[in-house]
Design a protein around this motif. Structure first.
Motif, PDB file in Angstrom:
ATOM      1  N   GLU A 152       8.064  -7.091   1.076  1.00 16.99           N
ATOM      2  CA  GLU A 152       8.208  -7.575  -0.370  1.00 16.99           C
ATOM      3  C   GLU A 152       6.975  -8.257  -1.108  1.00 16.99           C
ATOM      4  OE1 GLU A 152      11.648  -8.526  -3.125  1.00 16.99           O
ATOM      5  OE2 GLU A 152      11.126  -7.605  -1.296  1.00 16.99           O
ATOM      6  N   LYS A 153       6.243  -9.036   0.176  1.00 18.34           N
ATOM      7  CA  LYS A 153       5.063  -9.813  -0.287  1.00 18.34           C
ATOM      8  C   LYS A 153       4.089  -8.951  -0.617  1.00 18.34           C
ATOM      9  CE  LYS A 153       1.104 -12.552   1.231  1.00 18.34           C
ATOM     10  NZ  LYS A 153       0.680 -13.430   2.673  1.00 18.34           N
ATOM     11  N   LYS A 154       3.781  -7.466  -0.419  1.00 16.42           N
ATOM     12  CA  LYS A 154       2.894  -6.249  -0.289  1.00 16.42           C
ATOM     13  C   LYS A 154       3.301  -5.836  -2.356  1.00 16.42           C
ATOM     14  CE  LYS A 154       0.368  -2.445   0.403  1.00 16.42           C
ATOM     15  NZ  LYS A 154       0.009  -1.719   1.647  1.00 16.42           N
ATOM     16  N   ILE A 155       4.519  -5.418  -2.219  1.00 10.02           N
ATOM     17  CA  ILE A 155       5.438  -4.989  -4.024  1.00 10.02           C
ATOM     18  C   ILE A 155       5.176  -6.120  -4.975  1.00 10.02           C
ATOM     19  CG2 ILE A 155       7.992  -4.799  -4.741  1.00 10.02           C
ATOM     20  CD1 ILE A 155       9.261  -2.785  -1.857  1.00 10.02           C
ATOM     21  N   ASN A 156       5.295  -7.768  -4.262  1.00  8.91           N
ATOM     22  CA  ASN A 156       4.359  -8.660  -5.439  1.00  8.91           C
ATOM     23  C   ASN A 156       3.353  -8.650  -5.763  1.00  8.91           C
ATOM     24  OD1 ASN A 156       7.728  -9.375  -5.659  1.00  8.91           O
ATOM     25  ND2 ASN A 156       7.278 -10.795  -3.994  1.00  8.91           N
ATOM     26  N   GLN A 157       2.517  -7.833  -4.593  1.00 15.44           N
ATOM     27  CA  GLN A 157       0.872  -7.998  -4.725  1.00 15.44           C
ATOM     28  C   GLN A 157       0.375  -7.007  -6.415  1.00 15.44           C
ATOM     29  OE1 GLN A 157      -0.078  -8.275  -1.321  1.00 15.44           O
ATOM     30  NE2 GLN A 157      -0.764  -9.943  -1.173  1.00 15.44           N
ATOM     31  N   LEU A 158       1.266  -5.152  -5.670  1.00 16.76           N
ATOM     32  CA  LEU A 158       0.913  -4.759  -6.219  1.00 16.76           C
ATOM     33  C   LEU A 158       1.497  -4.652  -7.731  1.00 16.76           C
ATOM     34  CD1 LEU A 158       2.278  -1.774  -3.999  1.00 16.76           C
ATOM     35  CD2 LEU A 158      -0.263  -2.089  -4.500  1.00 16.76           C
ATOM     36  N   ASN A 159       2.509  -5.441  -7.736  1.00 13.09           N
ATOM     37  CA  ASN A 159       3.241  -5.959  -9.945  1.00 13.09           C
ATOM     38  C   ASN A 159       2.248  -6.590 -10.542  1.00 13.09           C
ATOM     39  OD1 ASN A 159       6.044  -3.760  -9.427  1.00 13.09           O
ATOM     40  ND2 ASN A 159       7.145  -5.497  -8.631  1.00 13.09           N
ATOM     41  N   LYS A 160       1.736  -7.656  -9.413  1.00 11.64           N
ATOM     42  CA  LYS A 160       1.246  -8.660 -10.174  1.00 11.64           C
ATOM     43  C   LYS A 160      -0.517  -7.983 -10.302  1.00 11.64           C
ATOM     44  CE  LYS A 160       3.506 -12.625  -8.136  1.00 11.64           C
ATOM     45  NZ  LYS A 160       3.452 -14.350  -7.044  1.00 11.64           N
ATOM     46  N   ARG A 161      -0.299  -7.224  -9.252  1.00 16.46           N
ATOM     47  CA  ARG A 161      -2.375  -6.610  -9.653  1.00 16.46           C
ATOM     48  C   ARG A 161      -2.143  -5.623 -10.896  1.00 16.46           C
ATOM     49  NH1 ARG A 161      -5.162  -7.201  -3.974  1.00 16.46           N
ATOM     50  NH2 ARG A 161      -6.709  -5.838  -5.590  1.00 16.46           N
ATOM     51  N   ALA A 162      -1.963  -4.713  -9.562  1.00 15.44           N
ATOM     52  CA  ALA A 162      -2.159  -2.866 -10.353  1.00 15.44           C
ATOM     53  C   ALA A 162      -1.426  -2.695 -11.462  1.00 15.44           C
ATOM     54  CB  ALA A 162      -2.284  -2.022  -9.324  1.00 15.44           C
ATOM     55  N   LEU A 163       0.155  -3.518 -11.243  1.00 13.54           N
ATOM     56  CA  LEU A 163       0.709  -3.065 -12.463  1.00 13.54           C
ATOM     57  C   LEU A 163       2.050  -4.202 -13.252  1.00 13.54           C
ATOM     58  CD1 LEU A 163       3.108  -0.851  -9.266  1.00 13.54           C
ATOM     59  CD2 LEU A 163       1.392   0.166 -11.137  1.00 13.54           C
ATOM     60  N   HIS A 164       0.735  -4.963 -13.509  1.00 14.43           N
ATOM     61  CA  HIS A 164       1.256  -5.983 -14.301  1.00 14.43           C
ATOM     62  C   HIS A 164       1.575  -5.995 -15.030  1.00 14.43           C
ATOM     63  CE1 HIS A 164       0.600  -9.957 -16.199  1.00 14.43           C
ATOM     64  NE2 HIS A 164      -0.126  -9.804 -16.586  1.00 14.43           N
ATOM     65  N   LEU A 165       2.266  -6.415 -16.275  1.00 13.46           N
ATOM     66  CA  LEU A 165       2.694  -5.530 -17.349  1.00 13.46           C
ATOM     67  C   LEU A 165       2.211  -7.641 -18.373  1.00 13.46           C
ATOM     68  CD1 LEU A 165       5.903  -4.022 -16.752  1.00 13.46           C
ATOM     69  CD2 LEU A 165       3.592  -3.361 -17.137  1.00 13.46           C
ATOM     70  N   ASP A 166       1.907  -7.537 -18.948  1.00 12.04           N
ATOM     71  CA  ASP A 166       1.486  -8.269 -20.237  1.00 12.04           C
ATOM     72  C   ASP A 166       2.450  -8.561 -21.333  1.00 12.04           C
ATOM     73  OD1 ASP A 166      -0.570  -9.674 -19.574  1.00 12.04           O
ATOM     74  OD2 ASP A 166      -2.087  -7.839 -20.418  1.00 12.04           O
ATOM     75  N   ASN A 167       2.805  -9.367 -21.613  1.00 16.01           N
ATOM     76  CA  ASN A 167       4.461  -9.529 -23.184  1.00 16.01           C
ATOM     77  C   ASN A 167       3.443  -8.721 -24.620  1.00 16.01           C
ATOM     78  OD1 ASN A 167       6.568 -10.180 -20.845  1.00 16.01           O
ATOM     79  ND2 ASN A 167       5.521 -12.095 -20.970  1.00 16.01           N
ATOM     80  N   PRO A 168       4.020  -7.846 -24.516  1.00 18.97           N
ATOM     81  CA  PRO A 168       3.230  -7.232 -25.676  1.00 18.97           C
ATOM     82  C   PRO A 168       3.547  -8.351 -27.430  1.00 18.97           C
ATOM     83  CG  PRO A 168       5.334  -6.466 -25.771  1.00 18.97           C
ATOM     84  CD  PRO A 168       5.127  -7.304 -24.439  1.00 18.97           C
ATOM     85  N   ASP A 169       2.946  -8.250 -27.973  1.00 17.99           N
ATOM     86  CA  ASP A 169       3.374  -9.383 -29.214  1.00 17.99           C
ATOM     87  C   ASP A 169       4.021  -8.792 -30.236  1.00 17.99           C
ATOM     88  OD1 ASP A 169       0.353 -10.429 -28.463  1.00 17.99           O
ATOM     89  OD2 ASP A 169      -1.024  -8.753 -29.947  1.00 17.99           O
TER      90      ASP A 169
END
Length: 393
Positions: A148-165
């Motif tokens: 779970e920790k590694k999946i969260n790291q992937l989501n926060k780093r490589a797969l980070h999604l900024d909230n669009p305007d």
């Protein structure tokens, strides 16, 4: 001389262990054995850790519990395309079952995912789409592979999604809709195109809900049964029509298909697709409808009836506006709310599962805000009080 059963070491050990288990319980015994490095249970099968990328893709597309199996056909098409693209980047062809033995765990690293997105996503919108897919893919196939920790790291780093305007839905004004309707009457298959536009603006349908059949239409009661969004086995639900849409639909079906009523069986006639380019045998594709609508919008832009750029006060610059078939749905919703229709009724008419999806349409046109403020009780008072200033105030 052979040992008696009771004297055999294996029997003795078995008996003593059984006594310890009975006295202390299996959990406590395993805990104590583990503390001195002895394990009673075998290590987990490492097969999942050796899953190849091809196997991961096949699991995602074929497993009955995968996210892929529980979305609409249009979403499945998009997911499959994204899966194909991701695998191809690493030399794996999912269509021909060709694998280079690339392990799934080898490609699910921050660096590999970032490299992939940098290579294939040239715009922020495309990057968001592909990153969102990879999040879904990993969640479906790699829960047993990654912590779970590694999946969260992937989501926060490589797969980070900024909230669009946040952007309000872009709708047509009443005048623009009138122009587009008249423009459609000058096109090839004019009556069909004219009726499609009336159906879009007079029901709030999505483009992929236009694949209905004659038997789904009830002009007397003013509704059409369409396949609902969000499920693989999409149940049919009612979409209600405005009087203008009812009139256009009734005329179109009569003009186009009434001659077939005498030559076809009743069920054959009812199974004809209303919007078609082969006499009702198959529905008109989403792409064909979108292309037709896009052509009308482009003509309206060329003739300065529609402006494809608007001033964004937050950014301090002009931004491009993308109109589409969905703009008719926006128009239906916005004008329904502006007319005073209850938002929960609008939610039902549009087929939204959540009221939050409908609340988006509370963003109105600037001119609609101005009209609303002009009706404020203080508006007339201000006009009377400021007459002495003269001129336009």
């Amino acid at each position: 001389m052979a040992l008696e059963k009771e004297d055999h070491p294996q029997f003795t050990i078995h008996k003593e262990i059984q006594g310890i288990l009975n006295k202390y319980g299996q959990v406590q015994v395993e805990k104590e054995l583990g503390s001195i490095g002895v394990l009673l249970t075998e290590p987990k099968n490492s097969k999942s850790k050796e899953m190849t990328l091809l196997e991961g893709a096949q699991h995602f597309l074929e497993d009955e519990f995968s996210t892929y199996q529980n979305v609409s056909p249009s979403s499945q098409s998009s997911y499959k395309s994204e899966t194909r693209s991701f695998c191809k980047y690493f030399g794996v062809n999912i269509d021909k079952d060709i694998s280079t033995d690339v392990l799934l765990k080898e490609v699910l690293t921050p660096q590999k995912l970032e490299d992939y997105l940098d290579q294939v996503a040239k715009t922020e919108a495309t990057r968001r789409k592909k990153a969102a897919f990879l999040r879904t893919f990993i969640d479906s196939v790699a829960r047993d592979l990654l912590s779970e920790k590694k999946i969260n790291q992937l989501n926060k780093r490589a797969l980070h999604l900024d909230n669009p305007d946040p952007q309000p839905p872009r709708a047509f004004t009443a005048e623009q809709i009138d122009y587009l309707l008249n423009l459609s009457r000058l096109t090839r298959c004019a009556l069909r195109n004219y009726t499609i536009l009336w159906t879009l603006v007079g029901t709030g349908m999505r483009v992929d809900e236009l694949h209905f059949q004659i038997g789904d239409v009830n002009v007397k009661q003013g509704w059409i049964k369409v396949k609902a969004k969000g499920r693989k086995k999409r149940a049919k639900v009612k979409r209600y029509m405005t009087p203008g849409a009812i009139k256009a639909m009734k005329y179109y079906i009569t003009f186009t298909y009434s001659h077939l009523m005498k030559v076809l069986k009743d069920n054959e006639y009812k199974n004809l697709y209303v919007f078609s380019d082969d006499a009702g045998s198959n529905p008109l594709s989403n792409r064909a409808i979108q292309k037709m609508v896009r052509g009308l919008i482009d003509t309206a832009i060329e003739n300065n009836v529609i402006q494809d750029k608007v001033w964004d006060s937050d950014r301090g610059e002009e931004v491009k506006v993308n109109y589409s078939t969905h703009s008719y749905r926006h128009s239906f919703a916005i004008y329904a709310l502006e007319s005073g229709m209850d938002i929960y009724i609008v939610q039902k008419l549009l087929g939204h599962k959540s009221i939050a999806s409908t609340e988006v349409y509370l963003n109105l046109f600037d001119e609609q805000y101005q009209k609303a403020i002009d009706k404020h009780p203080f508006a007339q008072l201000e006009t009377d009080q400021l007459k002495h200033l003269g001129g336009d105030v």
